[in-house]
Design a protein around this motif. Structure first.
Motif, PDB file in Angstrom:
ATOM      1  N   LYS A  80       0.813  -1.216   0.000  1.00 55.30           N
ATOM      2  CA  LYS A  80       0.000   0.000   0.000  1.00 55.30           C
ATOM      3  C   LYS A  80       0.847   1.267   0.000  1.00 55.30           C
ATOM      4  O   LYS A  80       0.656   2.155  -0.832  1.00 55.30           O
ATOM      5  CB  LYS A  80      -0.933   0.010   1.228  1.00 55.30           C
ATOM      6  N   SER A  81       1.788   1.352   0.949  1.00 58.37           N
ATOM      7  CA  SER A  81       2.615   2.566   1.037  1.00 58.37           C
ATOM      8  C   SER A  81       3.446   2.735  -0.227  1.00 58.37           C
ATOM      9  O   SER A  81       3.612   3.856  -0.730  1.00 58.37           O
ATOM     10  CB  SER A  81       3.539   2.512   2.254  1.00 58.37           C
ATOM     11  N   THR A  82       3.957   1.633  -0.738  1.00 57.89           N
ATOM     12  CA  THR A  82       4.762   1.714  -1.957  1.00 57.89           C
ATOM     13  C   THR A  82       3.930   2.315  -3.095  1.00 57.89           C
ATOM     14  O   THR A  82       4.387   3.212  -3.808  1.00 57.89           O
ATOM     15  CB  THR A  82       5.252   0.309  -2.372  1.00 57.89           C
TER      16      THR A  82
ATOM     17  N   LEU B 100      -3.295  10.063   2.434  1.00 55.22           N
ATOM     18  CA  LEU B 100      -2.937   9.981   3.850  1.00 55.22           C
ATOM     19  C   LEU B 100      -2.587   8.529   4.184  1.00 55.22           C
ATOM     20  O   LEU B 100      -3.414   7.633   4.000  1.00 55.22           O
ATOM     21  CB  LEU B 100      -4.104  10.444   4.731  1.00 55.22           C
ATOM     22  N   ASP B 101      -1.354   8.307   4.653  1.00 53.51           N
ATOM     23  CA  ASP B 101      -0.910   6.954   4.979  1.00 53.51           C
ATOM     24  C   ASP B 101      -1.185   6.668   6.456  1.00 53.51           C
ATOM     25  O   ASP B 101      -0.533   7.224   7.333  1.00 53.51           O
ATOM     26  CB  ASP B 101       0.586   6.791   4.675  1.00 53.51           C
ATOM     27  N   GLU B 102      -2.166   5.842   6.713  1.00 54.87           N
ATOM     28  CA  GLU B 102      -2.576   5.470   8.067  1.00 54.87           C
ATOM     29  C   GLU B 102      -2.779   6.678   8.991  1.00 54.87           C
ATOM     30  O   GLU B 102      -2.194   6.754  10.073  1.00 54.87           O
ATOM     31  CB  GLU B 102      -1.573   4.495   8.687  1.00 54.87           C
ATOM     32  N   PRO B 103      -3.632   7.608   8.570  1.00 53.51           N
ATOM     33  CA  PRO B 103      -3.802   8.836   9.360  1.00 53.51           C
ATOM     34  C   PRO B 103      -4.421   8.601  10.736  1.00 53.51           C
ATOM     35  O   PRO B 103      -4.218   9.383  11.645  1.00 53.51           O
ATOM     36  CB  PRO B 103      -4.736   9.689   8.504  1.00 53.51           C
TER      37      PRO B 103
HETATM   38 MG   LIG Z   1       2.585   1.085   4.922  1.00 56.15          MG
END
Ligand SMILES: [Mg+2]
Ligand SMILES: Nc1ncnc2c1ncn2[C@@H]1O[C@H](COP(=O)(O)OP(=O)(O)OP(=O)(O)O)[C@@H](O)[C@H]1O
Length: 499
Positions: A41-43, A159-162
């Protein structure tokens, strides 16, 4: 269509982080991205923000085919990203942080100040340009990060895991902000492991599994459980209820501890608590009310101004951190990047961190590399840490897999007391259940646990006793069998009349 990614592929040495990824994000919607730790996901989001370059595939933003060489390119296309680890300078003001690196837009004076005020007011952020960041709480800091992105003209916000760092009240406020932005035509893309939240706020949900997109669903059509099953690709075991294992033997005693701060108020004020063998004591509180200090005090990272700390019958008040660790205290720190890992060292060397003086890291006076390697293999296996090998650097692991490794390390060597700060922060639902199982198993064996968590369901589910901390004082005791998250929430903000 705001974003259309097609056939995206990205590999790192030994890992395929993304392959055959297809995702479409409609303009003016809230789109959630879910998936197990390490699913990619983050990638994928870093590719859309120009931080990572894809090996293959196409990126289309607002209908234009693009090649993004850097975040600056992405920002030009109206894409902004808020990372999970905030990147703010504490000693600067809100305005200085927002303007830093974007001086050309509205200058550094009145025009910039007016723009920040306008944005903050329009979206109900409640930020004043001249507030110092170090005086602000987590929720406010996050709003500064969002403001930074808005200030730069982003219309598509990632937003990454806000919500991982927020308490329930702040989560509601964030979702209110997101809805406000959506109403103004912004497109929001966010990653989350909290599936209930995802279903509550998203218009569309894309599920990733092992590097690729496997499903795209609408919240109305699935339950949180079905979503979780899509993530792992199989059925989840049902959680089981647990018998109490609390014994009569007191393992940790904190006795009338006070910790003076630099200001008027004490960071900890006459705190007393006891944890028995086989007992989990949960601490609930809005971040910044003394829980960090309490943990650091028990770990010997801060000396008490007055009061005593006992481990079993031993008075450890004056002991160093390493003596405490050697006496059997495991420590899962709240900030894994600052205290839990040496990011640029391989995993097996991270196995030694904090365990320098104990098996299997030492043999006689020497570091036992083979022992540390072998035990790292065990942790990777037992805690399902997804990594190409134990030679991989900690930095290259996804956030959740870093956390799983730390938990495995701190549960090693049969600790008698575990200090766990947000042990499942950032881990997926499957891994969360697995970590709970590990903690419960250890608790059956007589482990005492001091649990700090912003996840109230986790606190209620794991604890034998819950204490609420507010302004450095323990202000209320609750029975996890009967308390509701709402009751805890009001006690945490001082609205519960407990004081
Ligand atoms: Mg991640
Ligand atoms: N810079 C990097 N170098 C090497 N490997 C990497 C790098 N970044 C990510 N990876 C690997 O790519 C895979 C996907 O990682 P990613 O961070 O995208 O996962 P994620 O879905 O965001 O997981 P989490 O929920 O744990 O944050 C993981 O196996 C990770 O170890």
């Amino acid at each position: 269509m705001a974003v259309r990614l097609r056939g995206i592929g990205k590999s790192f040495p030994g890992v395929v982080a993304n392959h055959d990824v297809d995702i479409e994000v409609k303009s003016g919607t809230v789109h959630a991205l879910v998936g197990e730790n390490g699913a990619g996901k983050s990638t994928l989001m870093k590719i859309l923000y120009g931080v990572q370059k894809p090996d293959e595939g196409s990126i289309e933003i607002n209908g234009d085919d693009l090649v993004l060489h850097s975040p600056a390119d992405a920002i030009k296309q109206g894409v902004g990203m808020v990372f999970q680890h905030f990147m703010l300078a504490d000693n600067l003001t809100v305005m200085e942080n927002v303007v830093l690196g974007a001086e050309k837009l509205y200058g550094i004076g009145d025009r910039a100040r007016a723009k920040i005020k306008e944005l903050s007011e329009t979206y109900g952020f409640g930020l004043s340009p001249d507030d110092l960041v170090e005086d602000l709480g987590v929720g406010q800091r996050q709003r500064i990060e969002i403001l930074k992105v808005l200030y730069r003209g982003a219309k598509i916000i990632i937003l990454d895991e806000p919500t991982a760092v927020l308490v329930p009240q702040e989560v509601d406020a964030l979702f209110g902000n997101l809805r406000g932005l959506k109403a103004e035509g912004y497109t929001l893309l966010f990653i989350s492991h909290k599936l209930d939240e995802v279903l509550a706020v998203a218009d569309d949900v894309t599920v990733m599994r092992r590097g690729t997109t496997v499903a795209s669903v609408r919240p109305a059509d699935v339950t949180a459980r079905q979503l979780a099953e899509l993530m792992v690709g199989s059925e989840l075991p049902s959680p089981s209820t647990e018998e109490s294992t609390v014994t009569e033997d007191v393992q940790l005693t904190v006795e009338n501890v006070t910790l003076a701060g630099s200001g008027e108020r004490n960071l900890l004020d006459d705190v007393s608590l006891r944890i028995h063998r086989g007992e989990v004591l949960g601490i609930a509180g809005v971040e910044g009310n003394g829980q960090t200090e309490l943990v650091e005090l028990v770990m010997g990272m801060r000396p008490a101004t007055s009061g005593r700390v006992r481990l079993g019958t031993e008075d450890i008040t004056e002991w160093s951190t390493s003596d405490r660790r050697n006496a059997g205290i495991g420590y899962i720190p709240e900030d894994r990047h600052r205290h839990g890992l040496l990011l640029d060292f391989p995993l097996w060397e991270n196995r030694i961190l904090g365990h320098q003086d104990r098996a299997p890291s030492v043999r006689g006076p020497w570091i036992n590399k083979a022992g540390a390697r072998k035990d790292s293999e065990r942790i990777v296996e037992q805690y399902d840490v997804r990594t190409p090998s134990i030679e991989t650097t900690a930095r290259a692991l996804s956030g959740g897999n870093q956390q799983k490794f730390i938990v495995g390390r701190e549960m090693s060597g049969d600790p008698v007391l575990l200090i766990a700060s947000h042990p499942t922060r950032g881990v997926d639902v499957g891994a969360q259940a697995a970590i709970w199982d590990h903690i419960r198993e250890a608790r059956r064996q007589g482990l005492a646990v001091l649990l700090i968590s912003a996840d109230l369901d986790e606190l209620i589910g794991l604890s034998d006793q819950i204490q609420v901390i507010l302004r450095g004082r323990l202000v209320g005791e609750f029975d996890p069998d009967t308390v509701t998250p709402e009751q805890l929430g009001s006690a945490m903000t001082g609205a519960g009349g407990e004081e």
